[in-house]
Design an enzyme around this catalytic site. Structure first.
Site: not given
Ligand code: APR
Length: 294
Positions: A121-122, A137, A161, A195, A261-262
């Site tokens: 959402v950034d 999201h 409204c 609002c 993904n790490p």
């Molecule tokens: N580069 C790539 N991946 C990374 C890095 C990095 N530098 N650092 C962490 N990660 C990976 C983690 O291993 C993990 O699998 O990013 C993932 C982050 O997972 P979440 O924190 O669960 O984020 P996300 O999957 O976007 O969550 C989904 O959950 O709470 C809600 O609405 C929120 O959109 C969000 C949704």
């Protein structure tokens, strides 16, 4: 499967990347006309925005999401929910797109049609210059009115409204208020704003737990996934539906799927390649290896 699984660290180069990937997979990626990059919080980790589920530093390690990221929580304590989002907004305002966001934006110049589907959402993909971005999201820095459905259905004759399209709940509704009045209010520290048109409390325009995704967003995501030949899943834990199903939908339709993904997710056992590393390091190297003409 996966055909290829490799790890890239600080020394990962484009040449090393190319030699480690299966040649058949490289050929498939190169031939792709339509690519989806599906991103989660890990995409923005190197921009300084915390992920949600990291065991130590994740946002949900500090607070129960049910207390700050649900309509029920907002109804019970709007100020607490607002303040939590203000803190996150500070991190987002301080952040800049990283090398991974830039590599995705630049990929459009390499030839394939690129659709970014993000759970973030950034707005960092937009800021990096990506043109086709589906924000599943929502967007933290955009506000909308909180439509308290319980109150609206209890009221005898709810009205809409024209400023916020929500139910008017305030007797001092300003008939001359404009949409610009809503646009001028920001997610900043202080009392939860209302609002100007209908008096409804304002909230960030994000999808909280238990809320449906915007229909046009999920439809745009399904369309892009159904048309793509390659999907690259970056920094997503794949724990939240319906977003989590998108890579599997791509696999089922015959697309090549690569995870960056790490920490491998459940997708790792099913997809065509797993690249274990940080998005900001892996993506520039991966794209330079696959689409060197850029
Ligand atoms: N580069 C790539 N991946 C990374 C890095 C990095 N530098 N650092 C962490 N990660 C990976 C983690 O291993 C993990 O699998 O990013 C993932 C982050 O997972 P979440 O924190 O669960 O984020 P996300 O999957 O976007 O969550 C989904 O959950 O709470 C809600 O609405 C929120 O959109 C969000 C949704």
């Amino acid at each position: 499967m996966p055909i290829t699984s490799w790890k890239v660290g600080a020394g990962g180069t484009a040449r090393a990347t190319a030699s480690m990937l299966d040649p058949r997979l490289i050929a498939d990626l190169r031939a792709a006309r339509r690519v989806v990059v599906f991103t989660g919080a890990g995409m923005s980790a190197e921009s300084g925005i915390p992920t949600f589920r990291d065991r130590l530093t994740g946002l949900w390690a500090q607070v129960d999401p049910m207390e700050v990221a649900t309509a029920r929580a907002f109804r019970a304590n709007p100020q607490r929910t607002w303040d939590w989002h203000v803190q996150l907004a500070e991190a987002v305002r301080a952040a800049a797109p990283n090398a991974g966001h830039a590599a995705i934006a630049a990929l459009e110049q390499a030839g394939p049609e690129v659709t970014v589907i993000t759970q973030n959402v950034d707005a960092l993909h937009h800021r990096a210059g990506s043109r086709e971005v589906v924000e599943l999201h929502g967007n933290l820095l955009r506000l909308t009115s909180f439509v308290d459905e319980e109150a609206a259905f209890a009221a005898a004759s709810p009205t809409i409204c024209r400023v916020c399209d929500g139910y008017a709940v305030w007797e001092h509704c300003d008939p001359y208020a404009e949409r610009g009045d809503l646009a001028a209010i920001e997610l900043r520290a202080g009392p939860v704003p209302r609002c100007p048109g209908c008096g409804a409390l304002l909230r960030p325009d994000v999808v909280w737990f238990g809320e449906p995704l915007a229909v046009d967003a999920i439809e745009a995501a399904w369309n892009a996934v159904d048309r793509c030949e390659v999907l690259i899943a970056v920094g997503a834990s794949l724990e939240v539906e319906p977003a989590a199903s998108l890579p599997w939908r791509a696999l089922a339709r015959g697309a090549r799927v690569v995870e960056v993904n790490p920490v491998p997710t459940a997708l790792a056992a099913q997809c065509h390649a797993v690249i274990s590393g940080a998005a900001a390091e892996v993506l520039p190297a991966l794209f330079a290896a696959i689409w060197p003409e850029r």
